[in-house]
Design a protein around this motif. Structure first.
Motif, short mmCIF file in Angstrom:
data_model
loop_
_atom_site.label_atom_id
_atom_site.label_comp_id
_atom_site.label_asym_id
_atom_site.label_seq_id
_atom_site.Cartn_x
_atom_site.Cartn_y
_atom_site.Cartn_z
N LEU A 619 -29.73 -1.05 -6.60
CA LEU A 619 -30.31 -2.35 -6.93
C LEU A 619 -31.18 -2.27 -8.18
CD1 LEU A 619 -31.35 -3.40 -3.32
CD2 LEU A 619 -29.49 -4.38 -4.69
N TRP A 620 -31.87 -1.14 -8.34
CA TRP A 620 -32.79 -1.03 -9.49
C TRP A 620 -32.87 0.42 -9.94
CZ3 TRP A 620 -37.80 1.42 -9.50
CH2 TRP A 620 -38.52 1.25 -10.70
N VAL A 663 -19.55 -4.00 -1.27
CA VAL A 663 -20.36 -2.79 -1.39
C VAL A 663 -20.85 -2.36 -0.02
CG1 VAL A 663 -22.40 -1.75 -2.43
CG2 VAL A 663 -21.08 -3.45 -3.72
N LYS A 664 -20.52 -1.14 0.36
CA LYS A 664 -20.94 -0.60 1.65
C LYS A 664 -21.87 0.60 1.49
CE LYS A 664 -18.01 -3.55 3.22
NZ LYS A 664 -18.52 -4.85 3.71
N PHE A 665 -22.23 0.90 0.26
CA PHE A 665 -23.03 2.10 -0.03
C PHE A 665 -24.10 1.68 -1.04
CE2 PHE A 665 -22.15 6.93 -0.24
CZ PHE A 665 -23.50 7.22 -0.47
N TRP A 666 -25.32 1.45 -0.52
CA TRP A 666 -26.38 0.90 -1.35
C TRP A 666 -27.48 1.93 -1.62
CZ3 TRP A 666 -26.11 -3.73 -3.71
CH2 TRP A 666 -25.25 -4.70 -3.18
N ILE A 667 -28.03 1.84 -2.81
CA ILE A 667 -29.25 2.57 -3.18
C ILE A 667 -30.29 1.52 -3.54
CG2 ILE A 667 -30.31 4.20 -4.78
CD1 ILE A 667 -28.25 5.52 -3.00
N THR A 668 -31.45 1.54 -2.88
CA THR A 668 -32.47 0.55 -3.21
C THR A 668 -33.02 0.80 -4.61
OG1 THR A 668 -34.16 1.94 -2.16
CG2 THR A 668 -33.15 0.21 -0.82
N MET A 669 -33.45 2.04 -4.85
CA MET A 669 -34.05 2.40 -6.13
C MET A 669 -33.49 3.75 -6.56
SD MET A 669 -37.86 1.48 -4.89
CE MET A 669 -38.36 -0.22 -4.60
N ASN A 670 -33.01 3.82 -7.78
CA ASN A 670 -32.37 5.03 -8.26
C ASN A 670 -33.28 5.77 -9.23
OD1 ASN A 670 -29.94 6.69 -8.28
ND2 ASN A 670 -29.77 6.11 -10.44
N LEU A 686 -42.76 2.08 -2.56
CA LEU A 686 -42.35 2.54 -1.23
C LEU A 686 -42.26 1.38 -0.26
CD1 LEU A 686 -44.42 5.85 -1.02
CD2 LEU A 686 -41.93 5.68 -0.75
N LYS A 687 -43.22 0.48 -0.32
CA LYS A 687 -43.19 -0.68 0.59
C LYS A 687 -42.00 -1.58 0.27
CE LYS A 687 -47.61 -1.80 -0.07
NZ LYS A 687 -48.91 -2.48 0.09
N ALA A 688 -41.72 -1.74 -1.02
CA ALA A 688 -40.57 -2.56 -1.41
C ALA A 688 -39.26 -1.96 -0.89
CB ALA A 688 -40.53 -2.71 -2.92
N HIS A 689 -39.12 -0.65 -1.06
CA HIS A 689 -37.93 0.01 -0.54
C HIS A 689 -37.78 -0.19 0.96
CE1 HIS A 689 -35.32 3.15 1.04
NE2 HIS A 689 -36.36 3.55 1.78
N ALA A 690 -38.87 0.03 1.69
CA ALA A 690 -38.81 -0.07 3.14
C ALA A 690 -38.46 -1.48 3.60
CB ALA A 690 -40.14 0.37 3.74
N LYS A 691 -39.04 -2.48 2.95
CA LYS A 691 -38.74 -3.87 3.32
C LYS A 691 -37.28 -4.21 3.07
CE LYS A 691 -43.37 -5.83 2.93
NZ LYS A 691 -44.22 -6.89 2.33
N VAL A 692 -36.74 -3.71 1.96
CA VAL A 692 -35.33 -3.98 1.67
C VAL A 692 -34.43 -3.26 2.67
CG1 VAL A 692 -33.50 -3.53 -0.02
CG2 VAL A 692 -35.69 -4.50 -0.77
N TRP A 693 -34.79 -2.03 3.02
CA TRP A 693 -34.00 -1.30 4.02
C TRP A 693 -33.98 -2.06 5.35
CZ3 TRP A 693 -34.40 0.79 8.86
CH2 TRP A 693 -33.40 1.69 9.24
N SER A 709 -30.12 3.65 1.27
CA SER A 709 -31.24 4.57 1.18
C SER A 709 -31.81 4.51 -0.23
CB SER A 709 -30.81 6.01 1.53
OG SER A 709 -31.94 6.81 1.81
N ILE A 710 -32.72 5.43 -0.55
CA ILE A 710 -33.31 5.56 -1.87
C ILE A 710 -32.82 6.87 -2.49
CG2 ILE A 710 -35.37 6.75 -0.99
CD1 ILE A 710 -37.02 5.27 -3.12
#
Length: 999
Positions: A619-620, A663-670, A686-693, A709-710
């Motif tokens: 995503l980012w 898309v079945k394979f996501w990365i929140t932040m790369n 970290l909070k943004a990642h967790a909320k998106v997960w 995941s991240i």
């Protein structure tokens, strides 16, 4: 076995090529000039790989020291003054010294009063020989008879103790410390009287000590004595006589050496059976450009420094032709009788190479505008070619560390490792006859013109202390183990393994951002045109008339078709790329959506699925400009602002809704860069990642059946001194700050690593740093902990870290860590270290820290400088990093599920691509074919590898979802269609028969 054979083959080819390029045979003056072109043709990177092998049986390992540098006791036991005593006591501080501190070598390491201490250091090392020098002024205080009994007794005790330990003495008669009395009376080496006086001094030494000494060196580094003692005046006796006096002093030094050699040969050799040589020092030089002119200048540079003394002794008794033709009347001449007398006056070639001369005492004009280097291997080869393949004894070699360095001398270790490995290559690859190696030095001492500002000893000496204890540095353990093993024998962990990865293993490629070109490939304009065939020959638009618009199709995007075809050629199963948040939602919210770009991403993902490649979408991913955030968010604090957290959640919701079917394979932040994150920004990230997960887990996972995941950047960190507890603590600290900072809250206990909190508490308490690591509430900990489906990491290289401050430029004051470079490692054009075993260590570390979590190596790659030669390095890189990943999977039971190469092409990631991009054309590099071969084999199968039967996997196709769910309906429709066709056929058939009957 097949893998081992495949990796052994390049080494065998390397050895064959070395033979074809010419191993040293009979040399002659000038033949060394072929060295530069020979080494330029050696195969890359095979020739630069570390050589795991041992030295020949009986190889000599030793350590050395010089009297003035270590003895001290300048007024004890009847010793006379030397030119160095006088020089050091001048009012002006010697250049490079670091006042306040000890004066010259007055006390130094105090070896005169600690003889048994030094010998105990030798015993601990396990060396076979010890090189030391006799102080001329201690044995003959006035430079001539009578002898000093105390001096004779001192060296007699040292030799007796060495004999008890079985350590071979290598004794230097003269190591720069000329008696001051001879300088005052005769002018030192500027006088023709000195050779005779030196012979008399040598005779005293041979008579008293010759029965216990097999290896004698007449003098050390006559270049420095002559040029800087009598030419430039930089060193004692400090005579600024210019080139003419420098060349004259060298003339007398050569005559003195020859007299001593003949003295020993004629009167002492039959009984004592020893060998005599002279320790010659040299630099190495490389051409600025590989042209014939520059190579000649390099040859001349070596002639003027090493050849100045080596050619008269080892070839014909006269100076190099380049010196004679360039120096005219400045250079003294030898008579024919003198030439015959000097020629052949060495029983072996004693070489000194390292920090004394290189980059220090080499006169700049003697480089002849070429580039100084520290390649010992090439110098050894040059000596072999130039001087008729002599036996070579390396009697001084090492580098240095800062004068403030105490025990953990990592820089010193890695230079030592480099020099010894190059010596081994010279023996094994180049056929050079090296029979011994001497590390310099046994213990810290006075370092000539640099005083006490640097250290070169294996043992640390506190010069301010009274007892001057020997404290072993890390280099002692390194050298001790090297001697025990007689080199660098192959170890099991260095060997490649055979085997394959599991079924379903993800073989991928990475592109930071896919090439986006929304220009339609087909004519989609709805206007009507008339072709003016009679006059203008152009299309003329008919105003007010429009054809019906057709829907947009993915085939309209030619850029997608090209990229998909390139990916198909690679045979990868997964393709990883990042979305551009700043372009999809330019204002940072849903008020403005770039639907064209979203449609492009949808098409790209669906086309990937069509060819059975799984899209892996981030995503980012932070980039330099605005961190790749929408401008409105970047402008108001970026991740420092909590509003960015909620904006990221809404953006993620939109992406899951728009692209989730594909898309079945996501990365929140790369790869969020911790180097550029504040603690507050990291907290919000970290909070943004967790909320998106959790958003995906609750609202989309059930219907879309994906995982998320991240992806963290995770380069390995290794203690620079493997024997140092301090360096290990530093390495552990860096791993927690670099990886654990973001990993521990997610994959661990929901909070930051305790190491981070403890360290920040320590420095905030005593320093001006005011970096506060925020705290999570209990609810936030629960939110963040476990917000993963797998552990995704990007790994590129390995870094060495130490605790001792050595280089201010590479020292991190905040974390109190020194970055160190192992110069024996392969490096890319951008100086990234190629350390395959670092990946295995990292994977084991992740497992030990976070359990049996599924792991994906989401990016792994190296730059190539856009040079096909360097792509060979990438071939090596990919081969060996994947093999280390296989070791982690098979030997360490790491739950590794995928590996991705970085990167797709040079257009989007210049110098890193498996496709080059030149003149608007993509061309596959050899590394692409190599990676494809590994993918095809699913690893490195060998004859003993069990066959792995994997069911063919087909990527999910969203467009096919409707049909898969309605198989029975499709069957019924198919039946009706077939029945309809059959009915039509029968009606037609019988209609024709009826017509015929009536006719």
């Amino acid at each position: 076995m097949a893998l081992a054979a495949s990796l052994l083959l390049p080494l065998l080819l390397l050895l064959l090529l070395l033979l074809l390029l010419g191993r040293p045979g009979l040399g002659a003056p000038g033949q060394g000039a072929g060295t530069w072109s020979r080494f330029a043709r050696l195969p890359y990177p095979q020739d630069q790989l570390f050589l795991h092998d041992t030295f020949p049986d009986g190889f000599l390992w030793g350590a050395g020291s010089a009297a003035y540098q270590t003895e001290g006791g300048w007024r004890q036991g009847g010793k006379g003054a030397s030119v160095w005593d006088t020089f050091a006591h001048r009012p002006a501080t010697p250049p490079g010294a670091a006042p306040p501190g000890p004066v010259g070598g007055d006390v130094a390491s105090d070896s005169y009063n600690n003889l048994f201490r030094d010998v105990e250091g030798l015993r601990r090392l396990g060396v076979s020989h010890y090189r030391f020098s006799l102080s001329w002024a201690r044995l003959l205080p006035n430079g001539t008879a009578p002898a000093n009994p105390a001096g004779l007794a001192h060296y007699g005790r040292l030799l007796a103790r060495l004999r008890e330990l079985g350590v071979e003495p290598v004794v230097t008669l003269y190591h720069w410390d000329l008696p001051q009395a001879l300088q005052d009376a005769f002018g030192g080496w500027a006088s023709p009287v000195l050779p005779r006086l030196f012979r008399d001094y040598a005779e005293l030494c041979f008579r008293h000590f010759g029965g216990q000494v097999r290896y004698w060196l007449t003098m050390d580094n006559p270049y420095v004595v002559a040029w800087h003692g009598y030419g430039t005046g930089r060193l004692p006796p400090g005579v600024r006589g210019g080139p003419r006096l420098g060349y004259l002093a060298a003339h007398h030094l050569l005559q003195a050496h020859a007299k001593v050699w003949h003295l020993y040969n004629d009167h002492f050799r039959p009984a004592q059976r020893g060998k005599v040589s002279i320790a010659l020092s040299s630099h190495w030089i490389k051409p600025q450009h590989m042209t014939e002119k520059n190579i000649k200048e390099c040859q001349k540079s070596l002639d003027f420094v090493l050849g100045w003394f080596a050619k008269p002794i080892f070839i014909d008794g006269d100076y190099p032709e380049s010196m004679r033709s360039n120096l005219s009347s400045l250079l003294p001449e030898f008579s024919e009788a003198e030439k015959k007398y000097i020629k052949g006056t060495a029983d072996f070639f004693a070489l000194s190479f390292g920090a004394t001369l290189s980059f220090q005492l080499l006169d700049s004009h003697m480089k002849f505008q070429q580039l100084e280097s520290i390649s010992l291997r090439q110098l050894l080869y040059w000596i072999n070619r130039e001087y008729n393949n002599p036996q070579i004894f390396i009697v001084e070699n090492s580098w240095f560390v800062s004068g403030t360095t105490k025990k953990d001398d990592a820089k010193y270790i890695y230079y030592l490792k480099k020099f010894i490995m190059e010596t081994l290559k010279a023996i094994r690859y180049d056929g050079v006859n090296v029979f011994g190696y001497t590390v310099w030095s046994l213990l810290d001492g006075f370092e000539w013109h640099r005083g006490y500002s640097i250290r070169r000893g294996l043992f640390y000496i506190d010069f301010q202390s009274h007892d001057k204890k020997l404290i072993p540095k890390s280099s002692v353990l390194f050298y001790q183990k090297l001697i025990e093993k007689n080199g660098f024998p192959p170890l099991p962990e260095n060997q490649p393994i055979e085997g394959v990865f599991p079924c379903g293993f993800a073989w991928g490629i990475v592109d930071n951002y896919i090439q986006v070109d929304t220009t339609p490939a087909q004519f989609v304009d709805s206007s009507v045109y008339v072709w003016d065939v009679h006059q203008t020959k152009k299309l003329i638009k008919v105003d007010g008339v429009y054809a019906s618009k057709r829907k947009r199709h993915c085939v309209d995007f030619a850029a997608i078709r090209l990229q998909i075809s390139l990916l198909q050629e690679m045979h990868v199963t997964h393709f990883h790329f990042s979305l551009k948040w700043s372009l999809i939602l330019p204002l940072g919210n849903l008020s403005l959506i770039n639907h064209t770009l979203v449609h492009y991403y949808q098409c790209f993902a669906s086309e990937l699925l069509r060819v059975n490649i799984t899209p892996v979408v981030a995503l980012w991913q932070p980039m330099i400009e605005n961190q790749e955030l929408p401008v409105s968010l970047a402008k108001y604090g970026a991740w420092e602002n909590t509003e960015t957290v909620q904006a990221f959640v809404e953006y993620a919701r939109f992406c899951f809704t728009s692209l989730g079917d594909h898309v079945k394979f996501w990365i929140t932040m790369n790869e969020p860069s911790v180097k550029n994150l504040t603690y507050t920004a990291g907290h919000n990230l970290l909070k943004a990642h967790a909320k998106v997960w959790h958003l995906y887990d609750k609202e989309f996972r059930r219907s879309q059946k994906g995982k998320i995941s991240i992806a963290l950047q995770a380069d390995w960190v290794e203690p620079a001194c493997p024997f140092s507890r301090n360096d290990q603590e530093v390495a552990d600290r860096i791993l927690e700050f670099d990886i654990g900072w973001l990993a521990e809250p997610i994959f661990g206990n929901g909070d930051y690593p305790e190491v981070m909190r403890a360290w920040l508490h320590r420095i905030n308490g005593v320093d001006l740093y005011n970096f506060h690591l925020p705290y999570f509430s209990e609810d936030e900990k629960k939110l963040i902990q476990g917000s993963f489906d797998f552990f995704a990491l990007s790994h590129y290289t390995t870094t060495l870290v130490g605790s001792e401050k050595e280089d201010a430029v590479k020292y991190d004051h905040y974390l109190e860590v020194q970055m160190i470079n192992d110069i024996t490692w392969l490096h890319s054009p951008s100086r990234a270290a190629v350390v395959p075993w670092g990946l295995r260590k990292l994977l084991k570390w992740v497992k030990s820290k976070y359990g049996d979590v599924p792991i994906y190596v989401m990016a792994n790659g190296i730059d190539d400088g856009q040079n096909m030669v360097h792509d060979k390095l990438r071939v090596y890189y990919i081969q060996n990093y994947i093999n280390e990943a296989l070791k982690a999977y098979t030997l360490d039971d790491v739950n590794l599920q995928g590996y991705f190469v970085y990167s797709f092409n040079d257009k989007t990631a210049p110098k890193y691509g498996l496709y080059s991009y030149v003149a608007n054309q993509y061309e596959p590099k050899p590394s692409l074919n190599h990676y494809r071969e590994i993918i095809g084999n699913n690893g490195f199968p060998g004859p003993g590898t069990p066959e792995l039967l994997c069911p063919e996997e087909v990527a999910l196709c969203p467009e096919c979802h409707f049909f898969r769910k309605r198989k029975s309906l499709l069957a019924f429709i198919s039946f009706i269609f077939v029945a309809f066709i059959v009915t039509i056929v029968f009606i037609t058939y019988y209609s024709k028969r009826v017509e015929k009957r009536y006719k």
